[in-house]
Motif scaffolding. Structure first.
Motif, PDB file in Angstrom:
ATOM      1  N   UNK A 152      -2.819   3.744  -3.436  1.00 13.79           N
ATOM      2  CA  UNK A 152      -2.617   2.616  -4.342  1.00 13.79           C
ATOM      3  C   UNK A 152      -2.381   1.315  -3.582  1.00 13.79           C
ATOM      4  N   UNK A 153      -2.888   0.234  -4.156  1.00 11.37           N
ATOM      5  CA  UNK A 153      -2.570  -1.126  -3.727  1.00 11.37           C
ATOM      6  C   UNK A 153      -1.946  -1.816  -4.926  1.00 11.37           C
ATOM      7  N   UNK A 166      -2.099  -2.598 -10.365  1.00  9.51           N
ATOM      8  CA  UNK A 166      -2.314  -1.754  -9.202  1.00  9.51           C
ATOM      9  C   UNK A 166      -3.745  -1.243  -9.194  1.00  9.51           C
ATOM     10  N   UNK A 167      -4.309  -1.137  -7.997  1.00 11.15           N
ATOM     11  CA  UNK A 167      -5.585  -0.466  -7.799  1.00 11.15           C
ATOM     12  C   UNK A 167      -5.302   0.960  -7.340  1.00 11.15           C
ATOM     13  N   UNK A 168      -5.921   1.916  -7.992  1.00 10.01           N
ATOM     14  CA  UNK A 168      -5.648   3.321  -7.703  1.00 10.01           C
ATOM     15  C   UNK A 168      -6.941   4.017  -7.291  1.00 10.01           C
ATOM     16  N   UNK A 169      -6.944   4.582  -6.077  1.00 11.81           N
ATOM     17  CA  UNK A 169      -8.092   5.322  -5.569  1.00 11.81           C
ATOM     18  C   UNK A 169      -7.716   6.806  -5.495  1.00 11.81           C
ATOM     19  N   UNK A 170      -8.565   7.655  -6.050  1.00  9.45           N
ATOM     20  CA  UNK A 170      -8.362   9.097  -5.882  1.00  9.45           C
ATOM     21  C   UNK A 170      -8.547   9.447  -4.412  1.00  9.45           C
ATOM     22  N   UNK A 171      -7.535  10.087  -3.812  1.00 10.10           N
ATOM     23  CA  UNK A 171      -7.542  10.366  -2.377  1.00 10.10           C
ATOM     24  C   UNK A 171      -7.942  11.817  -2.104  1.00 10.10           C
ATOM     25  N   UNK A 172      -7.075  12.756  -2.450  1.00  7.02           N
ATOM     26  CA  UNK A 172      -7.358  14.174  -2.222  1.00  7.02           C
ATOM     27  C   UNK A 172      -6.290  14.992  -2.941  1.00  7.02           C
ATOM     28  N   UNK A 173      -6.549  16.273  -3.085  1.00  7.50           N
ATOM     29  CA  UNK A 173      -5.539  17.171  -3.628  1.00  7.50           C
ATOM     30  C   UNK A 173      -4.410  17.350  -2.612  1.00  7.50           C
ATOM     31  N   UNK A 186       0.863  -1.179   0.000  1.00  7.89           N
ATOM     32  CA  UNK A 186       0.000   0.000   0.000  1.00  7.89           C
ATOM     33  C   UNK A 186       0.898   1.226   0.000  1.00  7.89           C
ATOM     34  N   UNK A 187       0.617   2.175  -0.883  1.00  9.92           N
ATOM     35  CA  UNK A 187       1.472   3.360  -0.977  1.00  9.92           C
ATOM     36  C   UNK A 187       0.684   4.503  -1.581  1.00  9.92           C
ATOM     37  N   UNK A 188       1.231   5.704  -1.441  1.00  9.68           N
ATOM     38  CA  UNK A 188       0.642   6.897  -2.038  1.00  9.68           C
ATOM     39  C   UNK A 188       1.304   7.181  -3.380  1.00  9.68           C
ATOM     40  N   UNK A 189       0.568   7.825  -4.267  1.00  6.69           N
ATOM     41  CA  UNK A 189       1.112   8.170  -5.569  1.00  6.69           C
ATOM     42  C   UNK A 189       0.482   9.443  -6.099  1.00  6.69           C
ATOM     43  N   UNK A 190       0.802   9.779  -7.347  1.00  2.01           N
ATOM     44  CA  UNK A 190       0.259  10.950  -8.019  1.00  2.01           C
ATOM     45  C   UNK A 190      -0.368  10.532  -9.330  1.00  2.01           C
ATOM     46  N   UNK A 191      -1.498  11.126  -9.647  1.00  2.55           N
ATOM     47  CA  UNK A 191      -2.133  10.855 -10.934  1.00  2.55           C
ATOM     48  C   UNK A 191      -1.233  11.355 -12.051  1.00  2.55           C
ATOM     49  N   UNK A 192      -1.041  10.541 -13.074  1.00  7.80           N
ATOM     50  CA  UNK A 192      -0.167  10.940 -14.170  1.00  7.80           C
ATOM     51  C   UNK A 192      -0.744  12.106 -14.958  1.00  7.80           C
ATOM     52  N   UNK A 193      -2.080  12.206 -15.017  1.00  8.04           N
ATOM     53  CA  UNK A 193      -2.699  13.284 -15.776  1.00  8.04           C
ATOM     54  C   UNK A 193      -3.030  14.497 -14.918  1.00  8.04           C
ATOM     55  N   UNK A 194      -2.849  14.371 -13.596  1.00  6.64           N
ATOM     56  CA  UNK A 194      -3.087  15.501 -12.685  1.00  6.64           C
ATOM     57  C   UNK A 194      -2.226  15.263 -11.449  1.00  6.64           C
TER      58      UNK A 194
END
Length: 240
Positions: free
Chosen positions: A109-110, A159-166, A94-102
């Motif tokens: 992410x999982x 990977x599963x990607x969930x939008x978290x917050x700005x 489990x980790x944090x990431x950044x959207x490639x398009x934003x």
């Protein structure tokens, strides 16, 4: 901050101790131990004469060599098993990431970084002990702090990607370099995320992670080259 654990525990499927030659190894070690104990007892406490010492010495040497061979064989067997597991086991993180398009959008992410598919994945995320004033200003895009519905499968390398917050809502006022009353005063406190899943052979895994948004401090939020190309193409299309 706690240790970032990749694999916390694994429960082997049934019949594991009968596999990989473990049962045969145990029987061999037990038999050698009993025989060597008997010889040592006879050597020190039995009737003693020079001829018996000479006759017993080759047997003791043979048993010692057999014991050493068994130890090295067991060690090699264990290394082979670990190498085989590394080539077949799923490993979820489990980790944090950044959207490639934003890139200003932080994702939760999982990811399966192992070599096998993970099935029956259960994700449980604890809500951090955030201050009440800050909690109301986080503006989460998705409420992640709950026990999620089981995920049937996560394939290797996926990977599963969930939008978290700005990012600035997670990092607080210090992320913009000025005082903004619309933003939380402090970064989001660290929180725990737990995973449980299985491999295709029935082995079960448990993992626990400490997620800290402060690790994202200093990362840029500028547009990626791909998105700049998209924007340029859109501008050209509008001029036509």
């Amino acid at each position: 901050m706690g240790k970032y654990t990749i694999r916390h525990d694994k429960n082997e499927p049934r019949g594991f101790f009968r596999g990989d030659g473990r049962l045969a190894l145990g029987v061999t070690v037990g038999a050698l131990g009993v025989l060597l104990s008997f010889i040592v007892f006879e050597f020190f406490w039995g009737p003693r004469n020079r001829s018996e010492y000479i006759s017993v010495a080759p047997l003791i040497i043979s048993l010692l060599v057999a014991g050493a061979s068994t130890y090295f064989a067991a060690h090699a067997l264990l290394e082979q098993r670990r190498a085989r597991e590394a080539g077949t086991d799923p490993v979820l993180i489990v980790h944090l990431g950044q959207r490639s398009d934003a890139r200003e959008l932080i994702t939760f992410n999982v990811t399966n970084v192992g070599a096998g598919a993970a099935i029956n994945v259960l994700l449980d995320v604890d809500e951090p002990e955030d201050e009440e004033n800050d909690r109301s200003k986080r503006n989460y895009l998705r409420h992640l702090f709950k026990s999620h519905h089981p995920i049937s499968v996560i394939l290797q390398g996926k990977s599963l990607e969930f939008d978290f917050a700005l990012g600035w809502f997670l990092m607080g006022q210090g992320s913009v370099g000025q005082i903004d009353r619309e933003l939380p005063a402090h970064p989001l406190p660290p929180f725990q995320a737990r995973l449980s899943y299985e491999d295709l052979a029935g082995g079960k895994y448990w993992s626990e992670f400490t997620i800290d948004v402060r690790e994202l401090r200093g990362l840029g939020a500028s547009k990626s080259p791909q998105m700049r190309m998209v924007a340029a193409l859109e501008a050209i299309a509008r001029k036509k």
